[in-house]
Write an enzyme that holds these catalytic residues in place. Structure first.
Site, PDB file in Angstrom:
ATOM      1  N   MET A 189      55.291  32.365  48.379  1.00  0.00           N
ATOM      2  CA  MET A 189      54.234  31.851  49.264  1.00  0.00           C
ATOM      3  C   MET A 189      53.260  32.902  49.775  1.00  0.00           C
ATOM      4  N   CYS A 194      52.582  24.334  48.617  1.00  0.00           N
ATOM      5  CA  CYS A 194      53.635  25.253  48.198  1.00  0.00           C
ATOM      6  C   CYS A 194      53.335  25.884  46.830  1.00  0.00           C
ATOM      7  N   MET A 195      53.334  25.070  45.787  1.00  0.00           N
ATOM      8  CA  MET A 195      53.247  25.605  44.431  1.00  0.00           C
ATOM      9  C   MET A 195      51.893  25.369  43.767  1.00  0.00           C
ATOM     10  N   GLY A 231      59.660  26.996  45.438  1.00  0.00           N
ATOM     11  CA  GLY A 231      60.304  26.854  46.737  1.00  0.00           C
ATOM     12  C   GLY A 231      61.320  25.743  46.801  1.00  0.00           C
ATOM     13  N   GLN A 232      60.879  24.545  46.461  1.00  0.00           N
ATOM     14  CA  GLN A 232      61.753  23.383  46.646  1.00  0.00           C
ATOM     15  C   GLN A 232      62.586  23.111  45.391  1.00  0.00           C
ATOM     16  N   LYS A 262      73.836  28.462  53.131  1.00  0.00           N
ATOM     17  CA  LYS A 262      73.266  27.108  53.315  1.00  0.00           C
ATOM     18  C   LYS A 262      73.896  26.129  52.328  1.00  0.00           C
TER      19      LYS A 262
HETATM   20  P1  MGD Z   1      61.372  19.413  55.209  1.00  0.00           P
HETATM   21  O1  MGD Z   1      62.108  19.817  56.427  1.00  0.00           O
HETATM   22  O2  MGD Z   1      61.894  19.908  53.930  1.00  0.00           O
HETATM   23  O3  MGD Z   1      59.863  19.882  55.377  1.00  0.00           O
HETATM   24  O4  MGD Z   1      57.738  20.725  54.530  1.00  0.00           O
HETATM   25  P2  MGD Z   1      58.551  19.376  54.613  1.00  0.00           P
HETATM   26  O5  MGD Z   1      58.851  18.820  53.309  1.00  0.00           O
HETATM   27  O6  MGD Z   1      57.757  18.519  55.536  1.00  0.00           O
HETATM   28  O7  MGD Z   1      61.231  17.854  55.158  1.00  0.00           O
HETATM   29  C1  MGD Z   1      62.066  17.053  54.401  1.00  0.00           C
HETATM   30  C2  MGD Z   1      62.287  15.770  55.158  1.00  0.00           C
HETATM   31  O8  MGD Z   1      63.021  14.873  54.329  1.00  0.00           O
HETATM   32  C3  MGD Z   1      63.106  15.995  56.417  1.00  0.00           C
HETATM   33  O9  MGD Z   1      62.596  15.200  57.447  1.00  0.00           O
HETATM   34  C4  MGD Z   1      64.504  15.549  55.997  1.00  0.00           C
HETATM   35  O10 MGD Z   1      65.280  15.064  57.072  1.00  0.00           O
HETATM   36  C5  MGD Z   1      64.209  14.451  55.015  1.00  0.00           C
HETATM   37  N1  MGD Z   1      65.237  14.271  53.976  1.00  0.00           N
HETATM   38  C6  MGD Z   1      66.216  15.096  53.586  1.00  0.00           C
HETATM   39  N2  MGD Z   1      66.866  14.584  52.526  1.00  0.00           N
HETATM   40  C7  MGD Z   1      66.308  13.403  52.251  1.00  0.00           C
HETATM   41  C8  MGD Z   1      66.542  12.413  51.253  1.00  0.00           C
HETATM   42  O11 MGD Z   1      67.437  12.513  50.426  1.00  0.00           O
HETATM   43  N3  MGD Z   1      65.709  11.335  51.270  1.00  0.00           N
HETATM   44  C9  MGD Z   1      64.721  11.182  52.205  1.00  0.00           C
HETATM   45  N4  MGD Z   1      63.962  10.106  52.149  1.00  0.00           N
HETATM   46  N5  MGD Z   1      64.491  12.093  53.162  1.00  0.00           N
HETATM   47  C10 MGD Z   1      65.260  13.195  53.168  1.00  0.00           C
HETATM   48  C11 MGD Z   1      57.930  21.700  53.606  1.00  0.00           C
HETATM   49  C12 MGD Z   1      56.592  22.380  53.418  1.00  0.00           C
HETATM   50  O12 MGD Z   1      56.259  23.083  54.610  1.00  0.00           O
HETATM   51  C13 MGD Z   1      56.545  23.291  52.290  1.00  0.00           C
HETATM   52  S1  MGD Z   1      57.321  22.820  50.848  1.00  0.00           S
HETATM   53  C14 MGD Z   1      55.829  24.431  52.346  1.00  0.00           C
HETATM   54  S2  MGD Z   1      55.881  25.540  51.051  1.00  0.00           S
HETATM   55  C15 MGD Z   1      54.991  24.809  53.487  1.00  0.00           C
HETATM   56  N6  MGD Z   1      55.389  26.094  54.012  1.00  0.00           N
HETATM   57  C16 MGD Z   1      54.962  26.463  55.246  1.00  0.00           C
HETATM   58  C17 MGD Z   1      54.884  27.833  55.633  1.00  0.00           C
HETATM   59  O13 MGD Z   1      55.202  28.764  54.878  1.00  0.00           O
HETATM   60  N7  MGD Z   1      54.438  28.093  56.892  1.00  0.00           N
HETATM   61  C18 MGD Z   1      54.116  27.102  57.754  1.00  0.00           C
HETATM   62  N8  MGD Z   1      53.720  27.428  58.971  1.00  0.00           N
HETATM   63  N9  MGD Z   1      54.172  25.817  57.403  1.00  0.00           N
HETATM   64  C19 MGD Z   1      54.594  25.477  56.176  1.00  0.00           C
HETATM   65  N10 MGD Z   1      54.623  24.171  55.841  1.00  0.00           N
HETATM   66  C20 MGD Z   1      54.981  23.698  54.525  1.00  0.00           C
HETATM   67  P1  MGD Z   2      58.027  32.955  53.110  1.00  0.00           P
HETATM   68  O1  MGD Z   2      58.838  33.392  54.281  1.00  0.00           O
HETATM   69  O2  MGD Z   2      57.255  31.722  53.247  1.00  0.00           O
HETATM   70  O3  MGD Z   2      59.089  32.855  51.906  1.00  0.00           O
HETATM   71  O4  MGD Z   2      59.748  31.590  49.903  1.00  0.00           O
HETATM   72  P2  MGD Z   2      58.953  32.894  50.320  1.00  0.00           P
HETATM   73  O5  MGD Z   2      57.544  32.763  49.924  1.00  0.00           O
HETATM   74  O6  MGD Z   2      59.710  34.039  49.810  1.00  0.00           O
HETATM   75  O7  MGD Z   2      56.942  34.087  52.730  1.00  0.00           O
HETATM   76  C1  MGD Z   2      57.144  35.138  51.876  1.00  0.00           C
HETATM   77  C2  MGD Z   2      56.515  36.416  52.327  1.00  0.00           C
HETATM   78  O8  MGD Z   2      55.104  36.385  52.241  1.00  0.00           O
HETATM   79  C3  MGD Z   2      56.814  36.815  53.756  1.00  0.00           C
HETATM   80  O9  MGD Z   2      57.782  37.848  53.768  1.00  0.00           O
HETATM   81  C4  MGD Z   2      55.479  37.283  54.293  1.00  0.00           C
HETATM   82  O10 MGD Z   2      55.546  38.487  55.039  1.00  0.00           O
HETATM   83  C5  MGD Z   2      54.679  37.467  53.029  1.00  0.00           C
HETATM   84  N1  MGD Z   2      53.221  37.491  53.215  1.00  0.00           N
HETATM   85  C6  MGD Z   2      52.481  37.103  54.286  1.00  0.00           C
HETATM   86  N2  MGD Z   2      51.168  37.338  54.052  1.00  0.00           N
HETATM   87  C7  MGD Z   2      51.078  37.905  52.829  1.00  0.00           C
HETATM   88  C8  MGD Z   2      49.984  38.404  52.044  1.00  0.00           C
HETATM   89  O11 MGD Z   2      48.834  38.362  52.426  1.00  0.00           O
HETATM   90  N3  MGD Z   2      50.283  38.907  50.810  1.00  0.00           N
HETATM   91  C9  MGD Z   2      51.559  39.004  50.356  1.00  0.00           C
HETATM   92  N4  MGD Z   2      51.762  39.533  49.158  1.00  0.00           N
HETATM   93  N5  MGD Z   2      52.600  38.548  51.091  1.00  0.00           N
HETATM   94  C10 MGD Z   2      52.367  38.005  52.300  1.00  0.00           C
HETATM   95  C11 MGD Z   2      59.233  30.336  50.148  1.00  0.00           C
HETATM   96  C12 MGD Z   2      60.131  29.319  49.484  1.00  0.00           C
HETATM   97  O12 MGD Z   2      61.415  29.394  50.087  1.00  0.00           O
HETATM   98  C13 MGD Z   2      59.626  27.953  49.588  1.00  0.00           C
HETATM   99  S1  MGD Z   2      58.002  27.679  49.175  1.00  0.00           S
HETATM  100  C14 MGD Z   2      60.430  26.911  49.919  1.00  0.00           C
HETATM  101  S2  MGD Z   2      59.779  25.338  49.918  1.00  0.00           S
HETATM  102  C15 MGD Z   2      61.848  27.076  50.211  1.00  0.00           C
HETATM  103  N6  MGD Z   2      62.063  27.043  51.655  1.00  0.00           N
HETATM  104  C16 MGD Z   2      63.109  27.721  52.198  1.00  0.00           C
HETATM  105  C17 MGD Z   2      63.437  27.577  53.577  1.00  0.00           C
HETATM  106  O13 MGD Z   2      62.831  26.796  54.317  1.00  0.00           O
HETATM  107  N7  MGD Z   2      64.455  28.342  54.072  1.00  0.00           N
HETATM  108  C18 MGD Z   2      65.163  29.203  53.272  1.00  0.00           C
HETATM  109  N8  MGD Z   2      66.139  29.902  53.819  1.00  0.00           N
HETATM  110  N9  MGD Z   2      64.896  29.321  51.962  1.00  0.00           N
HETATM  111  C19 MGD Z   2      63.872  28.633  51.440  1.00  0.00           C
HETATM  112  N10 MGD Z   2      63.593  28.787  50.113  1.00  0.00           N
HETATM  113  C20 MGD Z   2      62.311  28.396  49.617  1.00  0.00           C
HETATM  114 FE1  SF4 Z   3      71.372  28.988  48.386  1.00  0.00          FE
HETATM  115 FE2  SF4 Z   3      69.133  28.132  47.199  1.00  0.00          FE
HETATM  116 FE3  SF4 Z   3      71.363  28.447  45.780  1.00  0.00          FE
HETATM  117 FE4  SF4 Z   3      71.212  26.486  47.547  1.00  0.00          FE
HETATM  118  S1  SF4 Z   3      69.957  26.678  45.699  1.00  0.00           S
HETATM  119  S2  SF4 Z   3      72.936  27.871  47.256  1.00  0.00           S
HETATM  120  S3  SF4 Z   3      69.964  27.412  49.159  1.00  0.00           S
HETATM  121  S4  SF4 Z   3      70.195  30.050  46.790  1.00  0.00           S
END
Ligand code: MGD
Ligand code: MGD
Ligand code: SF4
Length: 755
Positions: free
Chosen positions: A341, A173-174, A378-379, A81
């Site tokens: 998460m 998230c956090m 995560g972010q 990525k």
């Molecule tokens: P993103 O796709 O990161 O997802 O959720 P979001 O933050 O809503 O959204 C970023 C947006 O900013 C995109 O529309 C992108 O196009 C825009 N963007 C990119 N770069 C820039 C920039 O430089 N400036 C501006 N203004 N915009 C920009 C993430 C959220 O999702 C998170 S953090 C978590 S941890 C949750 N995880 C989660 C999950 O585990 N399961 C499910 N089902 N839902 C989840 N939702 C949550």
């Molecule tokens: P997830 O896939 O949301 O990713 O990073 P992770 O938290 O590692 O979920 C993690 C695991 O939680 C899954 O494997 C799921 O099976 C497990 N899980 C489900 N239920 C339970 C439970 O009850 N207990 C336990 N112990 N585990 C459970 C998230 C992180 O990733 C975040 S927050 C962000 S904002 C970033 N998003 C992101 C992305 O969108 N794409 C990629 N490729 N990387 C990312 N990195 C970051």
């Molecule tokens: Fe890959 Fe995350 Fe490193 Fe970017 S910050 S190169 S997405 S591991």
């Protein structure tokens, strides 16, 4: 020359001959057109909280290549990525002009001048303020915004508009990790760093699919394991993920039951006399679930309920494996816990965090190289940009709290606003904010760098907020779902088109310098925020900044003397070095690896009598909490007999507005699917590729089936990146009592083959 996925994978194998299954592709090769680069500009990867340093190759006025920064923690490595960021900048659907929706929601967006757009946005905010007061407006931000942007927005809303309605996606998230650190150690942010990965002899990975979500870190873990065969990896995840493939012990369990596992491990540790009484006698207090002091004997009585056999009944983990996990954790010379998460996105996410900290305090696996609890963020800037600047509804900068009168007074003085400006009551946390918007209590919202119409839980209920309130939104890409609800769209300069700081998981701040000009008519967000605030009636004296560096200077000064002290990180230093970890109080301080440790952390007095000092707590001691097991909000039952969980895939970032623009990534995961265990599939009469209905108490949707033993029987998994399959419509929006983080990881569902 553009590096293809195949070439990247080849480069990755050459970079490191990991003979280990599961280690994701990471390479040090430059992706893009490396020949003829005029200059390399320093930055941070746009994506995950690993926070890899990058170098952006610029030719003329275009970014043409990207490679890992060899001097940052990632030692030049990037995952696919990160290596494929260049095409995202030049995606055809970049938002490059301001737009408004003249005819209200549902009418088309039309391009306008900046002045028209700003006036159009400011008017409803002014009207809401005049008619209903400051709490009728809000800011909804992001852990992907630059630190200067979040700091500025927080100041404008809390001190300018005088509302604490400032929240953002880190709440999703956090927030549970934050509350976990606060309750156990008295201050947010981890004590450990990535260097611990090179020293740990046991990795306890719980609720984190590190391999897909933090690939470069996972590579480091895999490398450690390969170079030291005695290193043990225990993975606790209901799914058999890529991460669990390197585990010596994979604990799979009924989702939502791992609080029982963590207490069961503590039970075994004490029963087998693997605890460290000298350590917790000196550095910890025992505390009941409702916050009252208690004794080690009380803790033992409390843990009597968590025998391995009882844990097996609750979780389905064999009792012998509970014992094995506890022994590996306690007997290793240095244990590093990593979680994400699977732990945080839970209605008892804070408790789960506390219970992980408990294990470290009970065994003394803390405050030494390789021994630490380390929550993975995560972010890319949830830590530095949002948690540290206090850009959430209950926080103020540098660890201050809205509810604390002294903290408010300190911020009012620093920001030069009259006493009483900052409201004593916390603002709306995310879920409450969108509910308040739906009710008409919050009438106008400014959304920055996040896509809530795709990512909030229980979308059918919560997008009503976006349908009802006036929405001003900054965006870079036209396919963001939230644009459907935006009344005004501000084109924001994208990654490396503007300058700013990101702070990643390990308290490390790194700068992204501007490499190219903002595309079209887009502008840096700090400029958008200041122009908007001026028009909406905020006194411009509050933001006398010309550049992002001016904002950094103020924020650096504000950190001085605080538990987040990074006063030593001047802009110049950030540009010269490749990331520095706070505390870093002076310009000659190298940054801190082991927080709370005498001789390492500059905030622990050199003559402190103890080696460790948890200075966030009044007596310098951390808390071991007696937190019981509680089931998730909506476990499977006879009517909805499966558990649905959601998460990430390696090649997509959240809503795929960025990764979806890169054919190499999009091809790997073109659309969403549902993973089903082979035994369940057989019972349901489902074959690979069949359309399967998931029906929850909120909604029903159809996904193609992927039959795989990744999920244990009774569990199904869907990724959430696909805007054509908004899986969050199926979810409830129950939140953790303390952190207010939603439980995205567990809901009950019916599963059946589409007729
Ligand atoms: P993103 O796709 O990161 O997802 O959720 P979001 O933050 O809503 O959204 C970023 C947006 O900013 C995109 O529309 C992108 O196009 C825009 N963007 C990119 N770069 C820039 C920039 O430089 N400036 C501006 N203004 N915009 C920009 C993430 C959220 O999702 C998170 S953090 C978590 S941890 C949750 N995880 C989660 C999950 O585990 N399961 C499910 N089902 N839902 C989840 N939702 C949550
Ligand atoms: P997830 O896939 O949301 O990713 O990073 P992770 O938290 O590692 O979920 C993690 C695991 O939680 C899954 O494997 C799921 O099976 C497990 N899980 C489900 N239920 C339970 C439970 O009850 N207990 C336990 N112990 N585990 C459970 C998230 C992180 O990733 C975040 S927050 C962000 S904002 C970033 N998003 C992101 C992305 O969108 N794409 C990629 N490729 N990387 C990312 N990195 C970051
Ligand atoms: Fe890959 Fe995350 Fe490193 Fe970017 S910050 S190169 S997405 S591991």
């Amino acid at each position: 020359m553009t590096v293809s996925r195949r070439e990247f994978l080849k480069g990755s194998a050459a970079a490191l001959a990991l003979g280990m299954v599961g280690a994701p592709a990471c390479a040090a090769a430059a992706a893009g057109n490396e020949e003829n680069v005029d200059k390399w500009v320093k930055g941070v990867c746009r994506y995950c909280g690993t926070g890899c340093g990058v170098l952006v190759g610029v030719k003329g006025d275009r970014a043409v290549a990207v490679k890992g920064d060899p001097n940052n923690h990632n030692a030049g490595l990037l995952c696919l990525k990160g290596a494929m960021l260049i095409p995202v900048i030049y995606a055809e659907d970049r938002v490059t002009e301001p737009m408004i929706r003249r005819g209200g929601k549902g009418s088309p967006l039309s391009k306008v001048t900046w002045d028209e757009a700003l006036d159009f946005a400011a008017k409803p905010f002014r009207e809401a303020l005049a008619a209903s007061g400051p709490n009728a407006i809000a800011y909804y931000g992001s852990g992907q915004a630059l630190t200067e942007e979040s700091y500025l927005a927080n100041k404008i809303w809390k001190a300018g508009f005088k509302t604490n309605n400032v929240d953002g996606n880190p709440r999703l998230c956090m927030a549970s990790a934050v509350a976990g650190y606060l309750t156990t150690f008295g201050k947010d942010e981890p004590m450990g760093t990535y260097d611990d990965m090179d020293a740990a002899t046991c990795f306890f990975i719980i609720g984190s699919n590190t391999s897909e979500a933090h690939p470069v870190l996972f590579r480091r873990i895999a490398q450690r394991k390969e170079s030291s065969p005695d290193v043990k990896v225990v993975v606790a995840d209901p799914r058999r993920t890529n991460t669990s493939r390197i585990a010596d012990l994979h604990l799979s369990f009924i989702a939502g039951t791992d609080l029982a596992l963590l207490n069961g491990m503590a039970h075994v540790i004490i029963r087998e006399e693997l605890d460290n009484p000298r350590f917790y006698g000196r550095y910890a207090n025992f505390v009941t679930n409702d916050g009252k002091p208690c004794t080690f004997e009380d803790y033992k009585v409390f843990l009597a309920d968590y025998t391995p056999e009882k844990v097996q009944e609750i979780t389905s983990i064999p009792a012998a494996d509970v014992i094995k996990a506890a022994k590996i954790f306690a007997e290793s010379s240095s244990t590093l816990s990593l979680w994400c998460m699977g732990i945080n996105q839970r209605t008892r996410g804070v408790w789960a965090n506390n219970l992980i900290h408990n294990l470290h305090l009970l065994t003394g696996q803390i405050g030494r190289p390789g021994a630490s609890p380390l929550s993975l963020t995560g972010q890319p800037n949830a830590c530095g940009g949002v948690r540290d600047t206090g850009s959430l509804a209950h926080l103020l900068p540098a660890g201050r709290m809205v509810a604390n009168e002294k903290h408010r007074a300190e911020m009012e003085e620093f920001w030069g606003v009259p006493k009483g400006t900052i409201q004593p009551k916390m603002g709306h946390h995310t879920v409450a904010l969108f509910e308040a918007m739906a009710k008409g209590d919050v009438k106008a919202v400014f959304i920055h760098c996040t896509n809530p119409a795709h990512t909030l839980p229980d979308l059918n209920a919560l997008t009503k907020g976006l349908e009802t309130a006036f929405v001003a939104q900054t965006e870079c890409f036209m396919d963001a779902e939230t644009l459907k609800y935006a009344d005004v769209v501000f084109p924001a300069a994208f990654w490396c088109e503007t300058e700013g700081v990101y702070g990643c998981t390990e308290r490390r701040y790194s700068i992204t310098e501007q490499a190219i000009k903002p595309m079209g008519n887009s502008r840096p967000t700090i400029q958008i925020l200041m122009d908007f605030a001026r028009k909406a009636g905020v006194d411009p004296k509050l933001f006398p900044y010309k550049t992002a560096a001016d904002i950094w200077e103020e924020w650096r000064t504000l950190s001085k003397g605080s538990p987040y002290d990074f006063y030593g990180m001047t802009r110049d230093r950030l540009k010269k070095e490749s990331g520095i970890k706070w505390p870093c109080p002076t310009e000659d301080h190298p940054g801190t690896n082991l927080r709370y440790v005498r001789g390492e952390d500059p905030l622990v007095p050199a003559n402190h009598p103890d080696r460790l000092f948890f200075y966030g707590r009044p007596d310098g001691k951390a808390n071991i909490f007696l937190r019981p097991y509680q089931p998730p909000f909506e476990p499977a039952d006879k009517d909805y007999p499966f558990v649905l969980t959601t998460g990430r895939v390696i090649d997509h970032w959240h809503t795929a507005t960025m990764t979806g623009k890169v054919p190499e990534l999009q091809k790997a995961y073109p659309s969403a699917f549902v993973e089903i265990n082979p035994d369940d599939a057989k019972k349901l009469g489902v074959s690979n590729g069949d359309q399967v209905v998931l029906e929850t108490r909120r909604d029903k949707m159809t996904f193609p089936a992927r039959i795989t033993d990744t999920c244990m029987p009774g569990l199904v998994f869907c990724p959430f990146f696909d805007k054509n399959k908004l899986v969050n419509r199926l979810f409830h929006h129950a939140v953790d009592n303390a952190s207010k983080e939603p439980e995205y990881k567990i809901c009950a569902t019916k599963v059946y083959k589409q007729a």
